[in-house]
Motif scaffolding. Structure first.
Motif, PDB file in Angstrom:
ATOM      1  N   MET A   1       0.990  -1.096  -0.034  1.00  8.27           N
ATOM      2  CA  MET A   1       0.020  -0.086   0.033  1.00  8.27           C
ATOM      3  C   MET A   1       1.079   1.130   0.098  1.00  8.27           C
ATOM      4  N   LEU A   2       0.654   2.220  -0.850  1.00  7.10           N
ATOM      5  CA  LEU A   2       1.157   3.487  -1.190  1.00  7.10           C
ATOM      6  C   LEU A   2       0.678   4.573  -0.203  1.00  7.10           C
ATOM      7  N   ARG A   3       1.108   5.315   0.845  1.00  9.41           N
ATOM      8  CA  ARG A   3       0.288   6.023   1.372  1.00  9.41           C
ATOM      9  C   ARG A   3       0.806   7.677   1.047  1.00  9.41           C
ATOM     10  N   PHE A   4      -0.035   8.816   0.852  1.00  4.76           N
ATOM     11  CA  PHE A   4       0.400  10.018   0.826  1.00  4.76           C
ATOM     12  C   PHE A   4      -0.707  10.926   1.246  1.00  4.76           C
ATOM     13  N   GLY A   5      -0.484  11.640   2.227  1.00  2.00           N
ATOM     14  CA  GLY A   5      -1.517  12.684   2.731  1.00  2.00           C
ATOM     15  C   GLY A   5      -2.794  11.707   3.332  1.00  2.00           C
ATOM     16  N   ARG A   6      -3.927  12.053   2.778  1.00  2.00           N
ATOM     17  CA  ARG A   6      -5.181  11.212   3.238  1.00  2.00           C
ATOM     18  C   ARG A   6      -5.310  10.212   2.517  1.00  2.00           C
ATOM     19  N   CYS A   7      -4.465   9.863   1.384  1.00  2.00           N
ATOM     20  CA  CYS A   7      -4.724   8.936   0.508  1.00  2.00           C
ATOM     21  C   CYS A   7      -4.152   7.528   0.885  1.00  2.00           C
ATOM     22  N   ALA A   8      -4.564   6.513   0.260  1.00  2.00           N
ATOM     23  CA  ALA A   8      -3.699   5.197   0.411  1.00  2.00           C
ATOM     24  C   ALA A   8      -4.195   4.526  -0.982  1.00  2.00           C
ATOM     25  N   LEU A   9      -3.085   3.967  -1.841  1.00  2.00           N
ATOM     26  CA  LEU A   9      -3.179   3.404  -3.230  1.00  2.00           C
ATOM     27  C   LEU A   9      -2.535   2.124  -3.123  1.00  2.00           C
ATOM     28  N   ASP A  10      -3.556   1.333  -3.471  1.00  2.00           N
ATOM     29  CA  ASP A  10      -3.271  -0.314  -3.316  1.00  2.00           C
ATOM     30  C   ASP A  10      -3.242  -0.646  -4.991  1.00  2.00           C
ATOM     31  N   VAL A  11      -1.787  -0.495  -5.433  1.00  2.00           N
ATOM     32  CA  VAL A  11      -1.404  -0.719  -6.700  1.00  2.00           C
ATOM     33  C   VAL A  11      -1.924  -2.096  -7.243  1.00  2.00           C
ATOM     34  N   ALA A  12      -1.614  -3.131  -6.498  1.00  2.00           N
ATOM     35  CA  ALA A  12      -1.819  -4.673  -7.137  1.00  2.00           C
ATOM     36  C   ALA A  12      -3.653  -4.824  -7.092  1.00  2.00           C
TER      37      ALA A  12
ATOM     38  N   ARG B   1      -5.577  -2.111  -7.454  1.00  2.00           N
ATOM     39  CA  ARG B   1      -6.386  -1.095  -7.986  1.00  2.00           C
ATOM     40  C   ARG B   1      -7.393  -0.321  -7.375  1.00  2.00           C
ATOM     41  N   ARG B   2      -6.937   0.221  -6.147  1.00  2.00           N
ATOM     42  CA  ARG B   2      -8.092   0.681  -5.177  1.00  2.00           C
ATOM     43  C   ARG B   2      -7.495   2.140  -4.662  1.00  2.00           C
ATOM     44  N   LEU B   3      -8.185   2.992  -4.811  1.00  2.00           N
ATOM     45  CA  LEU B   3      -7.763   4.298  -4.200  1.00  2.00           C
ATOM     46  C   LEU B   3      -8.711   4.541  -2.950  1.00  2.00           C
ATOM     47  N   LEU B   4      -7.925   5.035  -1.609  1.00  2.00           N
ATOM     48  CA  LEU B   4      -8.476   5.089  -0.589  1.00  2.00           C
ATOM     49  C   LEU B   4      -8.213   6.530  -0.088  1.00  2.00           C
ATOM     50  N   VAL B   5      -9.362   7.136   0.371  1.00  2.00           N
ATOM     51  CA  VAL B   5      -9.399   8.665   0.699  1.00  2.00           C
ATOM     52  C   VAL B   5      -9.924   8.748   2.066  1.00  2.00           C
ATOM     53  N   ASP B   6      -9.081   8.868   3.372  1.00  2.00           N
ATOM     54  CA  ASP B   6      -9.515   8.840   4.461  1.00  2.00           C
ATOM     55  C   ASP B   6      -9.975   7.252   4.674  1.00  2.00           C
ATOM     56  N   GLY B   7      -9.619   6.327   4.296  1.00  2.00           N
ATOM     57  CA  GLY B   7      -9.773   4.899   4.410  1.00  2.00           C
ATOM     58  C   GLY B   7     -11.173   4.416   3.451  1.00  2.00           C
ATOM     59  N   THR B   8     -11.809   5.189   2.820  1.00  2.00           N
ATOM     60  CA  THR B   8     -12.958   4.937   2.057  1.00  2.00           C
ATOM     61  C   THR B   8     -12.511   5.084   0.379  1.00  2.00           C
ATOM     62  N   PRO B   9     -12.909   3.929   0.082  1.00  2.00           N
ATOM     63  CA  PRO B   9     -12.691   3.556  -1.534  1.00  2.00           C
ATOM     64  C   PRO B   9     -13.381   4.819  -2.078  1.00  2.00           C
ATOM     65  N   VAL B  10     -12.503   5.331  -3.267  1.00  2.00           N
ATOM     66  CA  VAL B  10     -12.974   6.118  -4.119  1.00  2.00           C
ATOM     67  C   VAL B  10     -12.784   5.572  -5.438  1.00  2.00           C
ATOM     68  N   HIS B  11     -13.900   5.649  -6.319  1.00  2.00           N
ATOM     69  CA  HIS B  11     -13.518   5.424  -7.739  1.00  2.00           C
ATOM     70  C   HIS B  11     -12.593   6.246  -8.460  1.00  2.00           C
ATOM     71  N   LEU B  12     -11.756   5.689  -9.477  1.00  2.00           N
ATOM     72  CA  LEU B  12     -10.962   6.495 -10.232  1.00  2.00           C
ATOM     73  C   LEU B  12     -10.815   5.537 -11.685  1.00  2.00           C
ATOM     74  N   GLU B  13     -10.915   6.396 -12.535  1.00  2.00           N
ATOM     75  CA  GLU B  13     -11.074   5.569 -13.971  1.00  2.00           C
ATOM     76  C   GLU B  13      -9.774   4.951 -14.194  1.00  2.00           C
ATOM     77  N   PRO B  14      -9.478   3.926 -15.066  1.00  2.00           N
ATOM     78  CA  PRO B  14      -8.288   3.019 -15.246  1.00  2.00           C
ATOM     79  C   PRO B  14      -7.103   4.097 -15.490  1.00  2.00           C
ATOM     80  N   GLN B  15      -7.213   4.836 -16.445  1.00  2.00           N
ATOM     81  CA  GLN B  15      -5.985   5.777 -16.843  1.00  2.00           C
ATOM     82  C   GLN B  15      -5.650   6.661 -16.026  1.00  2.00           C
ATOM     83  N   ALA B  16      -6.510   7.221 -15.216  1.00  2.00           N
ATOM     84  CA  ALA B  16      -6.377   8.124 -14.186  1.00  2.00           C
ATOM     85  C   ALA B  16      -5.546   7.400 -13.042  1.00  2.00           C
TER      86      ALA B  16
END
Length: 783
Positions: free
Chosen positions: A1-12, A14-29
């Motif tokens: 898991m990669l963390r920066f600020g309020r965000c955490a990125l699960d690259v494997a 493909r999940r973005l968490l903001v303040d622990g809540t999953p947030v949708h992000l389009e594939p290319q973004a």
């Protein structure tokens, strides 16, 4: 898991968490953010991001800017604060906070669903007393599966849940009895009793009873009771208290993960388990990334490989097996899945869906109006309400996409003439829209016009494929509409289309495109011949501009000052006659540059005051004029050259023009390498070489490599300087400017007596243009 600020990125995952809540992000973004997160210690250039996310496929920098905006929106950032992604003007982007690795698993608990955590969260948040939460989406998208997950979550939280499967109910008179029986309600006022329950009522699969379910929900929601309702349906109910939550097809990565998982369960020895990701993505896209359709593919993989399944989808989708033997009849094949929705459409909506199916990707209501006329927006609303169009997440106007599973079934049964008419209307609309945008490229609205080309790139491809086979004049018109944008954005694909068309037509539009392509590929004799043929074949001012610009460019590349100036003067005469400031800007640019490069810099400098009086509207035209001033001042050794070249670069970047931006960067690198700020030359040269190499522009890549020799030498990259210098001096190369050859010779000669020098020189002489660029890029420090 990669963390920066309020965000955490699960690259494997493909999940973005903001303040622990999953947030949708389009594939290319997501891919852009992942690349930035993987490079936390540096600014990542736009070219690197384009290469990493889009590879060799052409997209403009506007596409990257859109993905950055999507990332900022998803993370609660904005362009002013830039608290997550920082824009480094003229260089690229970087993450504001350095990520840190962690092994913690932040996957939300309690769901076996892939890619649906946000759907679960949003649906639960909407469940309040008196609410009706409608889970709406196309058949096979997983609405019932999502409803079952909601039941599991609610039950685990101690809530009472009453579930009614409506698939077996065909008579509206049986609806209320079925609901009261499931809820255990008895007495003379069942509706009042239902509304007063402290419970959640789940009405699954309301497709056959939409109006009746809507009426029942309106009465229950409007009674002021405690009951909350969840309904799954292909279309919205339109009832009191309704809160709509669209259940969309999966994103590419989640669809791929689900397909692999189901293949391991249903066909572990089949060919899809270890198939390449891009092949699985293609299969997923062909079935709209619908979970039910992905399960059919998984079941079919027991006897078919990737190619076999793709062929089945194109020819006999009815042969794909249902994953479950007890599946409802309408879920047993893709055709039946689509037919259930199609059969409810009237003739007008069927025709509209066929017409909209000609779009290769997402479209707006305005696009639909361009194909369907005034009824287009209404048709989009009606089809979207029935989940036959999938909404596509995007900034700006809402965009939609036709479900390919539905369109495939509909088009196969439609009148072939209707399908042809739809493709023709689509191609005509694309050409008309691009021609209007092409006119705007010459104005202050250049950035908006470039965004239109960027948005319609896939539509242009689809229109060309159809027109090449069925309507050559429209294919020619499409190449013509794309020519100026493709030229300035170093996009070769439309010129390759012209090469195909040249076997069936010698239209001047095609010859003009072939002339430009030849000039970009350093086939200068071919370019001059073709451009001359264009001038002999047409009096069209726009085509004359393209041909004269090409002839003038060829003269500049050959250091034939007289020929370059003669063509530029014709362009200036046309500009005066038509009062066209774009023609005047390009005419003066080429006239002055030809003199500067031809050893007549003082004569060129005398013309600069004329340039100062020009006031073109388009930022690209202003960039060319600034570049012209900078080159002339640099040739004379006058101060201010670097500032003009930097201004040209900034203007070009403001509208995503890699042509003038690239040549400005090369010249700026040369100017900086001669100054006390030589280290600043490195990123400018690297970006320019990367741009021309990535776009396959041999002519300007060659010019950049010539200028790179003294820059590499000044920066201490001796091996690269000698290798590239010997490449420049090779006899098979296009003749270089005498000053460039002299510098290259000096660098090579100086290293001849040093260890490695002769080896480096011999290596350079054997390299291709692309290989020489790779040598230079490898020596330069990344941004």
């Amino acid at each position: 898991m990669l963390r920066f600020g309020r965000c955490a990125l699960d690259v494997a995952g493909r999940r973005l968490l903001v303040d622990g809540t999953p947030v949708h992000l389009e594939p290319q973004a997501f891919d852009v953010l992942a690349h930035l997160a993987a490079n936390p210690e540096r600014v990542v250039s736009k070219e690197e991001l384009l290469d990493a996310v889009w590879g060799s496929r052409f997209v403009s920098e506007a596409a990257l800017a859109t993905r950055i905006k999507e990332i900022r929106r998803a993370t609660g950032d904005d362009g002013a604060v830039q608290g997550v992604v920082r824009t480094v003007r003229g260089r690229g982007y970087s993450l504001v906070v350095e990520p840190a690795q962690s092994g913690d698993d932040e996957r939300p608990a309690g769901t076996g669903l892939l890619g649906r955590e946000r759907d679960v969260t949003e649906a639960l948040a909407r469940l309040r007393p008196g609410s009706v939460v409608s889970l709406v989406g196309p058949g096979g998208v997983g609405k019932s599966t999502l409803a079952r997950e909601l039941v599991a979550r609610l039950t685990a939280d101690g809530r009472r849940v009453v579930t009614v499967d409506l698939t077996a109910i065909r008579d509206a008179g049986h609806l209320l009895p079925a609901v009261t029986r499931a809820a255990g309600v008895v007495g003379e006022a069942p509706q009042e009793a239902l509304a007063g329950l402290d419970a959640v009522l789940v009405l699954d699969d309301a497709d056959e009873l939409v109006a009746d379910v809507a009426a029942l929900c309106s009465r229950l929601a409007g009674s002021g009771g405690r009951l909350a309702i969840v309904v799954t349906c292909r279309e919205r109910l339109g009832c009191r208290g309704e809160q709509l939550w669209p259940v969309l097809p999966l994103d590419s990565a989640t669809a791929r993960e689900l397909l692999r998982a189901r293949c391991r369960e249903l066909a572990p020895l089949g060919g899809l388990v270890d198939a390449p990701a891009d092949r699985l993505d293609d299969l997923g896209a062909a079935v709209d990334r619908l979970p039910l359709a992905l399960e059919m593919l998984a079941a079919g993989s027991a006897v078919e490989d990737v190619d076999g399944l793709r062929t089945l989808l194109d020819t006999r989708p009815d042969l794909l097996p249902a994953a479950q033997r007890d599946a409802p009849d309408r879920h047993r094949t893709l055709e039946r899945l689509a037919a259930f929705s199609i059969q409810r459409l009237d003739d007008d909506l069927r025709a509209a869906l066929v017409a909209l199916g000609a779009f290769a990707g997402a479209f707006t209501s305005a696009d639909a109006a361009g194909v369907l006329g005034a009824q287009g927006p209404a048709a989009v609303r009606a089809l979207a309400d029935r989940s036959l169009l999938a909404p596509v997440a995007a900034l700006g106007a809402p965009r939609f996409q036709v479900l390919r599973t539905v369109y495939r079934a509909l088009a196969s049964a439609a009148d072939p003439a209707q399908v042809v008419a739809a493709s023709s209307a689509h191609a005509t609309y694309v050409v008309r829209t691009l021609r209007l945008a092409e006119e705007q490229l010459r104005t202050a609205q250049e950035a908006a016009a470039a965004a239109v080309f960027d948005r319609l790139a896939d539509e242009a491809r689809a229109a060309y494929r159809w027109a090449h086979a069925h309507d050559v004049p429209t294919a020619v018109a499409l190449v013509r509409a794309l020519h100026p944008y493709a030229y300035t954005r170093l996009w070769d694909e439309p010129f390759a289309w012209a090469q195909e068309l040249s076997t069936v037509t010698e239209a001047p539009e095609v010859l003009a495109a072939l002339a430009t392509r030849a000039a970009q590929q350093s086939r200068l004799d071919d370019a001059a011949t073709l451009a001359t043929r264009v001038l002999a074949a047409t009096t069209d001012d726009d085509l004359r501009t393209l041909a004269l610009e090409c002839l003038s460019d060829v003269g500049i590349y050959r250091y034939d000052t007289d020929a370059a100036v003669a063509a530029a003067e014709e362009l200036l005469a046309d500009g005066e006659r038509t009062a066209d400031r774009h023609r005047l800007a390009i005419g003066w640019t080429n006239s002055i540059l030809a003199r500067t490069y031809g050893g007549r810099a003082h004569e060129a400098a005398a013309l600069l005051p004329t340039v100062e009086r020009l006031t073109p509207d388009a930022p690209s035209d202003r960039a060319w004029l600034a570049y012209t001033r900078g080159e002339t001042l640099a040739e004379l050794g006058e101060p201010g050259a670097a500032a003009e070249l930097a201004r040209a670069k900034e203007l070009a970047d403001s509208v995503g023009n890699p042509f003038v931006g690239g040549v400005a960067r090369v010249s700026l690198a040369a100017a900086l390498a001669r100054s006390a700020t030589a280290a600043d030359a490195e990123p400018a040269l690297r970006e320019a070489l990367g741009t021309f190499l990535r776009r396959g522009n041999v002519t300007h890549l060659t010019s950049a490599l010539r200028i790179a020799v003294p820059v590499l030498s000044a920066l201490g990259h001796e091996e690269a300087a000698v290798t590239v210098g010997s490449w420049v001096l090779a006899p098979e190369r296009r003749p270089a400017h005498p000053a460039d050859r002299q510098v290259a010779q000096q660098v090579v000669d100086a290293a001849a007596s040093r260890p490695g020098g002769p080896v480096w020189a011999a290596r350079g002489r054997a390299l291709s243009t692309a290989e020489a660029a790779e040598v230079a890029l490898a020596a330069l420090v990344p941004l």
